[in-house]
Design a protein around this motif. Structure first.
Motif, PDB file in Angstrom:
ATOM      1  N   ALA A   5      -7.873  -5.933 -17.458  1.00 41.36           N
ATOM      2  CA  ALA A   5      -7.691  -5.211 -16.200  1.00 41.36           C
ATOM      3  C   ALA A   5      -7.586  -6.184 -15.027  1.00 41.36           C
ATOM      4  CB  ALA A   5      -8.852  -4.245 -15.989  1.00 41.36           C
ATOM      5  N   PRO A   6      -6.373  -6.651 -14.729  1.00 43.50           N
ATOM      6  CA  PRO A   6      -6.210  -7.560 -13.586  1.00 43.50           C
ATOM      7  C   PRO A   6      -6.690  -6.907 -12.289  1.00 43.50           C
ATOM      8  CG  PRO A   6      -4.188  -7.426 -14.894  1.00 43.50           C
ATOM      9  CD  PRO A   6      -5.113  -6.372 -15.403  1.00 43.50           C
ATOM     10  N   VAL A   7      -7.311  -7.710 -11.451  1.00 39.80           N
ATOM     11  CA  VAL A   7      -7.826  -7.220 -10.176  1.00 39.80           C
ATOM     12  C   VAL A   7      -6.655  -7.038  -9.206  1.00 39.80           C
ATOM     13  CG1 VAL A   7      -9.341  -7.740  -8.226  1.00 39.80           C
ATOM     14  CG2 VAL A   7     -10.025  -8.386 -10.546  1.00 39.80           C
ATOM     15  N   PRO A   8      -6.514  -5.841  -8.631  1.00 41.67           N
ATOM     16  CA  PRO A   8      -5.417  -5.616  -7.680  1.00 41.67           C
ATOM     17  C   PRO A   8      -5.723  -6.275  -6.337  1.00 41.67           C
ATOM     18  CG  PRO A   8      -6.786  -3.670  -7.786  1.00 41.67           C
ATOM     19  CD  PRO A   8      -7.331  -4.644  -8.813  1.00 41.67           C
ATOM     20  N   SER A   9      -4.684  -6.537  -5.575  1.00 42.25           N
ATOM     21  CA  SER A   9      -4.872  -7.101  -4.239  1.00 42.25           C
ATOM     22  C   SER A   9      -5.527  -6.072  -3.330  1.00 42.25           C
ATOM     23  CB  SER A   9      -3.525  -7.527  -3.647  1.00 42.25           C
ATOM     24  OG  SER A   9      -2.749  -6.377  -3.335  1.00 42.25           O
ATOM     25  N   GLY A  10      -6.218  -6.557  -2.329  1.00 44.29           N
ATOM     26  CA  GLY A  10      -6.816  -5.664  -1.345  1.00 44.29           C
ATOM     27  C   GLY A  10      -5.774  -4.822  -0.641  1.00 44.29           C
ATOM     28  N   VAL A  33      -4.850  -1.869  -2.901  1.00 43.20           N
ATOM     29  CA  VAL A  33      -5.898  -0.838  -2.916  1.00 43.20           C
ATOM     30  C   VAL A  33      -5.891  -0.055  -1.609  1.00 43.20           C
ATOM     31  CG1 VAL A  33      -8.391  -0.435  -3.033  1.00 43.20           C
ATOM     32  CG2 VAL A  33      -7.320  -2.078  -4.591  1.00 43.20           C
ATOM     33  N   GLU A  34      -5.711  -0.747  -0.492  1.00 38.45           N
ATOM     34  CA  GLU A  34      -5.646  -0.060   0.807  1.00 38.45           C
ATOM     35  C   GLU A  34      -4.451   0.898   0.857  1.00 38.45           C
ATOM     36  OE1 GLU A  34      -7.828   0.051   3.339  1.00 38.45           O
ATOM     37  OE2 GLU A  34      -9.116  -1.130   2.022  1.00 38.45           O
ATOM     38  N   ALA A  35      -3.301   0.469   0.336  1.00 39.63           N
ATOM     39  CA  ALA A  35      -2.119   1.337   0.311  1.00 39.63           C
ATOM     40  C   ALA A  35      -2.363   2.557  -0.576  1.00 39.63           C
ATOM     41  CB  ALA A  35      -0.895   0.559  -0.174  1.00 39.63           C
ATOM     42  N   ALA A  36      -3.035   2.353  -1.701  1.00 37.34           N
ATOM     43  CA  ALA A  36      -3.353   3.469  -2.608  1.00 37.34           C
ATOM     44  C   ALA A  36      -4.293   4.456  -1.927  1.00 37.34           C
ATOM     45  CB  ALA A  36      -3.969   2.931  -3.900  1.00 37.34           C
ATOM     46  N   LEU A  37      -5.316   3.944  -1.255  1.00 33.08           N
ATOM     47  CA  LEU A  37      -6.244   4.820  -0.522  1.00 33.08           C
ATOM     48  C   LEU A  37      -5.518   5.595   0.569  1.00 33.08           C
ATOM     49  CD1 LEU A  37      -9.382   2.525  -0.137  1.00 33.08           C
ATOM     50  CD2 LEU A  37      -9.327   4.792  -1.203  1.00 33.08           C
ATOM     51  N   ALA A  38      -4.649   4.918   1.295  1.00 23.90           N
ATOM     52  CA  ALA A  38      -3.909   5.577   2.375  1.00 23.90           C
ATOM     53  C   ALA A  38      -3.040   6.699   1.825  1.00 23.90           C
ATOM     54  CB  ALA A  38      -3.060   4.555   3.131  1.00 23.90           C
ATOM     55  N   LYS A  39      -2.359   6.455   0.697  1.00 21.39           N
ATOM     56  CA  LYS A  39      -1.507   7.507   0.123  1.00 21.39           C
ATOM     57  C   LYS A  39      -2.360   8.667  -0.385  1.00 21.39           C
ATOM     58  CE  LYS A  39       2.149   8.655  -3.085  1.00 21.39           C
ATOM     59  NZ  LYS A  39       3.187   8.177  -3.989  1.00 21.39           N
ATOM     60  N   ALA A  40      -3.478   8.365  -1.023  1.00 20.87           N
ATOM     61  CA  ALA A  40      -4.350   9.428  -1.535  1.00 20.87           C
ATOM     62  C   ALA A  40      -4.862  10.309  -0.398  1.00 20.87           C
ATOM     63  CB  ALA A  40      -5.519   8.821  -2.313  1.00 20.87           C
TER      64      ALA A  40
END
Length: 115
Positions: free
Chosen positions: A93-98, A101-108
């Motif tokens: 499980a490669p660690v995603p860039s910050g 993760v911020e873009a994923a949170l924003a879309k969610a």
């Protein structure tokens, strides 16, 4: 996970399902992200109570990361279970860039229909 369990991806619905005996016994709900890079974003993991403790959630998380690797995309986990699984399985499980993760949170947050 029992040998009679099969994992299927339903990309149109954003669901990775574990099925046994023709019934869904567990799932990871996810959405896809295109910017800043292509990614799968798991938001919820659920296993039917009768099948808890059988390794189904871990098998689903492992398959999600394997699927992402095959597709050449990242995984930006928002689901607490997948986050913990990834911390225990750094080799898979490669660690995603910050930023990802911020873009994923924003879309969610901005588009609850995404999942």
């Amino acid at each position: 996970m029992s040998s009679g369990t099969e994992i299927r991806d339903d990309r149109a619905r954003g669901v990775l399902e574990a099925r046994a005996g023709g019934e869904v016994v567990g799932q990871i709900v996810y959405f896809t992200l295109d910017v800043p890079e292509s990614a799968l974003v798991p938001v919820h993991t659920e296993v039917e109570p009768a099948h808890e403790g059988e390794g189904i959630a871990g098998s689903l998380a492992r398959e999600l990361y394997a699927m992402a690797a095959r597709e050449g995309v990242a995984v930006a986990p928002l689901c607490p279970y997948v986050v913990k699984w990834a911390e225990r399985h750094r080799d898979e499980a490669p660690v995603p860039s910050g930023e990802l993760v911020e873009a994923a949170l924003a879309k969610a947050k901005s588009d609850p229909t995404a999942w």
